[in-house]
Enzyme design. Sequence first.
Site, PDB file in Angstrom:
ATOM      1  N   ARG A 166      74.848   8.901  42.986  1.00 48.25           N
ATOM      2  CA  ARG A 166      73.962   8.323  43.990  1.00 48.25           C
ATOM      3  C   ARG A 166      73.920   6.807  43.818  1.00 48.25           C
ATOM      4  O   ARG A 166      73.815   6.304  42.688  1.00 48.25           O
ATOM      5  CB  ARG A 166      72.538   8.871  43.837  1.00 48.25           C
ATOM      6  N   GLU A 195      73.983   3.018  52.752  1.00 47.26           N
ATOM      7  CA  GLU A 195      75.248   3.599  53.243  1.00 47.26           C
ATOM      8  C   GLU A 195      75.269   3.620  54.764  1.00 47.26           C
ATOM      9  O   GLU A 195      74.355   4.192  55.362  1.00 47.26           O
ATOM     10  CB  GLU A 195      75.432   5.011  52.679  1.00 47.26           C
ATOM     11  N   HIS A 213      81.539   7.713  50.549  1.00 45.99           N
ATOM     12  CA  HIS A 213      80.802   8.930  50.160  1.00 45.99           C
ATOM     13  C   HIS A 213      81.628  10.187  50.487  1.00 45.99           C
ATOM     14  O   HIS A 213      81.228  11.022  51.298  1.00 45.99           O
ATOM     15  CB  HIS A 213      79.436   8.982  50.859  1.00 45.99           C
TER      16      HIS A 213
HETATM   17  N1  LIG Z   1      79.454  11.852  45.897  1.00 43.04           N
HETATM   18  C1  LIG Z   1      79.140  13.019  46.430  1.00 43.04           C
HETATM   19  O1  LIG Z   1      79.515  13.353  47.533  1.00 43.04           O
HETATM   20  C2  LIG Z   1      78.338  13.996  45.615  1.00 43.04           C
HETATM   21  C3  LIG Z   1      78.635  15.367  45.680  1.00 43.04           C
HETATM   22  C4  LIG Z   1      77.856  16.252  44.928  1.00 43.04           C
HETATM   23  C5  LIG Z   1      76.812  15.773  44.145  1.00 43.04           C
HETATM   24  N2  LIG Z   1      76.556  14.440  44.136  1.00 43.04           N
HETATM   25  C6  LIG Z   1      75.503  13.894  43.277  1.00 43.04           C
HETATM   26  O2  LIG Z   1      75.938  14.003  41.923  1.00 43.04           O
HETATM   27  C7  LIG Z   1      74.800  14.053  41.063  1.00 43.04           C
HETATM   28  C8  LIG Z   1      74.959  15.185  40.046  1.00 43.04           C
HETATM   29  O3  LIG Z   1      75.041  16.417  40.709  1.00 43.04           O
HETATM   30  P1  LIG Z   1      75.059  17.779  39.860  1.00 43.04           P
HETATM   31  O4  LIG Z   1      75.365  18.866  40.812  1.00 43.04           O
HETATM   32  O5  LIG Z   1      75.893  17.624  38.644  1.00 43.04           O
HETATM   33  O6  LIG Z   1      73.527  17.859  39.453  1.00 43.04           O
HETATM   34  P2  LIG Z   1      72.902  18.658  38.194  1.00 43.04           P
HETATM   35  O7  LIG Z   1      71.469  18.809  38.541  1.00 43.04           O
HETATM   36  O8  LIG Z   1      73.716  19.859  37.879  1.00 43.04           O
HETATM   37  O9  LIG Z   1      73.060  17.622  36.988  1.00 43.04           O
HETATM   38  C9  LIG Z   1      72.323  16.438  36.913  1.00 43.04           C
HETATM   39  C10 LIG Z   1      72.039  16.199  35.446  1.00 43.04           C
HETATM   40  O10 LIG Z   1      71.443  14.901  35.320  1.00 43.04           O
HETATM   41  C11 LIG Z   1      70.552  15.008  34.235  1.00 43.04           C
HETATM   42  N3  LIG Z   1      69.627  13.887  34.200  1.00 43.04           N
HETATM   43  C12 LIG Z   1      68.438  13.766  34.840  1.00 43.04           C
HETATM   44  N4  LIG Z   1      67.859  12.606  34.478  1.00 43.04           N
HETATM   45  C13 LIG Z   1      68.673  11.991  33.602  1.00 43.04           C
HETATM   46  C14 LIG Z   1      68.626  10.778  32.873  1.00 43.04           C
HETATM   47  N5  LIG Z   1      67.565   9.961  32.959  1.00 43.04           N
HETATM   48  N6  LIG Z   1      69.657  10.459  32.056  1.00 43.04           N
HETATM   49  C15 LIG Z   1      70.721  11.286  31.948  1.00 43.04           C
HETATM   50  N7  LIG Z   1      70.815  12.458  32.609  1.00 43.04           N
HETATM   51  C16 LIG Z   1      69.824  12.816  33.427  1.00 43.04           C
HETATM   52  C17 LIG Z   1      69.876  16.339  34.439  1.00 43.04           C
HETATM   53  O11 LIG Z   1      69.239  16.796  33.265  1.00 43.04           O
HETATM   54  C18 LIG Z   1      71.044  17.209  34.857  1.00 43.04           C
HETATM   55  O12 LIG Z   1      71.628  17.887  33.760  1.00 43.04           O
HETATM   56  C19 LIG Z   1      73.592  14.175  41.982  1.00 43.04           C
HETATM   57  O13 LIG Z   1      73.038  12.896  42.172  1.00 43.04           O
HETATM   58  C20 LIG Z   1      74.189  14.661  43.294  1.00 43.04           C
HETATM   59  O14 LIG Z   1      73.406  14.340  44.410  1.00 43.04           O
HETATM   60  C21 LIG Z   1      77.297  13.543  44.838  1.00 43.04           C
HETATM   61  O1  LIG Z   2      74.558  15.493  47.340  1.00 41.26           O
HETATM   62  C1  LIG Z   2      75.620  15.945  47.726  1.00 41.26           C
HETATM   63  O2  LIG Z   2      75.882  17.171  47.704  1.00 41.26           O
HETATM   64  C2  LIG Z   2      76.669  15.005  48.192  1.00 41.26           C
HETATM   65  O3  LIG Z   2      76.234  13.697  48.173  1.00 41.26           O
HETATM   66  C3  LIG Z   2      77.247  15.375  49.490  1.00 41.26           C
HETATM   67  O4  LIG Z   2      76.340  15.109  50.476  1.00 41.26           O
HETATM   68  P1  LIG Z   2      76.862  15.170  51.978  1.00 41.26           P
HETATM   69  O5  LIG Z   2      77.137  16.609  52.251  1.00 41.26           O
HETATM   70  O6  LIG Z   2      75.687  14.623  52.732  1.00 41.26           O
HETATM   71  O7  LIG Z   2      78.067  14.345  52.034  1.00 41.26           O
END
Ligand SMILES: NC(=O)c1ccc[n+]([C@@H]2O[C@H](COP(=O)([O-])OP(=O)(O)OC[C@H]3O[C@@H](n4cnc5c(N)ncnc54)[C@H](O)[C@@H]3O)[C@@H](O)[C@H]2O)c1
Ligand SMILES: O=C(O)[C@H](O)COP(=O)(O)O
Length: 350
Positions: A166, A195, A213
């Site tokens: 994020r 964004e 993204h």
């Molecule tokens: N770029 C994209 O399109 C995309 C796609 C999917 C997910 N994401 C993002 O990726 C991130 C991770 O997703 P995920 O599915 O692995 O989530 P998840 O909930 O499985 O893992 C997140 C981890 O972060 C840890 N965390 C929370 N606070 C913390 C801190 N202060 N320091 C260190 N670790 C901490 C949590 O304990 C957890 O284990 C999220 O922000 C999600 O929105 C982005």
């Molecule tokens: O949080 C997520 O799962 C990713 O950022 C993807 O989000 P989007 O589906 O809005 O691209």
Amino acid sequence: MVCSEAGVGVDNVDVNASTRNGIIVMNTPNGNTLSAAELTCAMILCLARQIPQGTASMRAGKWDRKKFMGVELFGKTLGIVGLGRIGKEVATRMQSFGMKTIGYDPIVPAEVAATFGVDFMSLPQLWPLCDFITVHTPLVPATKGLLNTESFAKCKKGVKVINCARGGIIDEEALLQALESGQCGGAGLDVFGEEPPKNTALVNHPNVVSCPHLGASTHEAQRRCGEDIANQIVDVVKGKALVGAVNAQALTSAMDLETKPWIQLGEALGVMGQALAGKVNDQMKVKVTTLGESLRTAKNYLTSAVMVGLLKGASENYVNLINAPLFGKEAGLSVSELFLYFCVDLAFQF
Ligand SMILES: NC(=O)c1ccc[n+]([C@@H]2O[C@H](COP(=O)([O-])OP(=O)(O)OC[C@H]3O[C@@H](n4cnc5c(N)ncnc54)[C@H](O)[C@@H]3O)[C@@H](O)[C@H]2O)c1
Ligand SMILES: O=C(O)[C@H](O)COP(=O)(O)O
């Protein structure tokens, strides 16, 4: 009503407004994990070998073999901040390149991190050891600006950073300064504080590789998330299960056959309470007492059910298990819960 996010982050949904209106907010946290992890790995490879820069240079008609000298990943250290679903998948993939993976997470214990090859340590220990740092946390107050001027200063000179989680977890102003000074040797960015970003200083920096993204933008992830959300909605409609709800803890229990009668009873008691005590006001005190081991965790849903009964009809709003605690709080109700193992003087109270 259900509002569904085909992905992890519900930051594009007004969860508070949904809760107020009794709307269930759901996400599909697993569907795009692999795609986001793979994009992160691709970013690491691009930073190591400057593939996008090489492509742009060739498109400009050049054949610059000296300018794009890279580094091997073998033997380098990757710091992973956030060892949840995506952090774990990134770790195992990058280990196959011979990277040493170290990481930090406030919830995932060191023993669990060790099962997928991550050497757990605190952030102050982690910063100076990393050649690459990738963040995989949610954006919450504790993670906003996690990588900032102070933490960059603790890193190895030339550290390369990736944010496919994020925007804002890596402070963008601090990152730009670190790129300018050479303290940061490159950044892979899939996400931005705004964004699309209006300030293009970062995306135009020669050592930045960026995407609009795209972490979840694969056919496989979109199909999985779509299927997950469809199944979740069908399950709710059929009253079978409530999976992936982020704002409806009480409702999760309402799907359980064993707890359904207790919820009905709680609501009926609330209606009776309203009939006896009159319109809800800030002088009212509500105490929900449960007795016996089978109701040990009942407060998760029973208090909400009592609140529904108390507020129904007395409130102009549509009241359900999702929004009743919020409306009760706003009406100034003082609510407490008591669990008793036994109905005797020696009862253990929690
Ligand atoms: N770029 C994209 O399109 C995309 C796609 C999917 C997910 N994401 C993002 O990726 C991130 C991770 O997703 P995920 O599915 O692995 O989530 P998840 O909930 O499985 O893992 C997140 C981890 O972060 C840890 N965390 C929370 N606070 C913390 C801190 N202060 N320091 C260190 N670790 C901490 C949590 O304990 C957890 O284990 C999220 O922000 C999600 O929105 C982005
Ligand atoms: O949080 C997520 O799962 C990713 O950022 C993807 O989000 P989007 O589906 O809005 O691209």
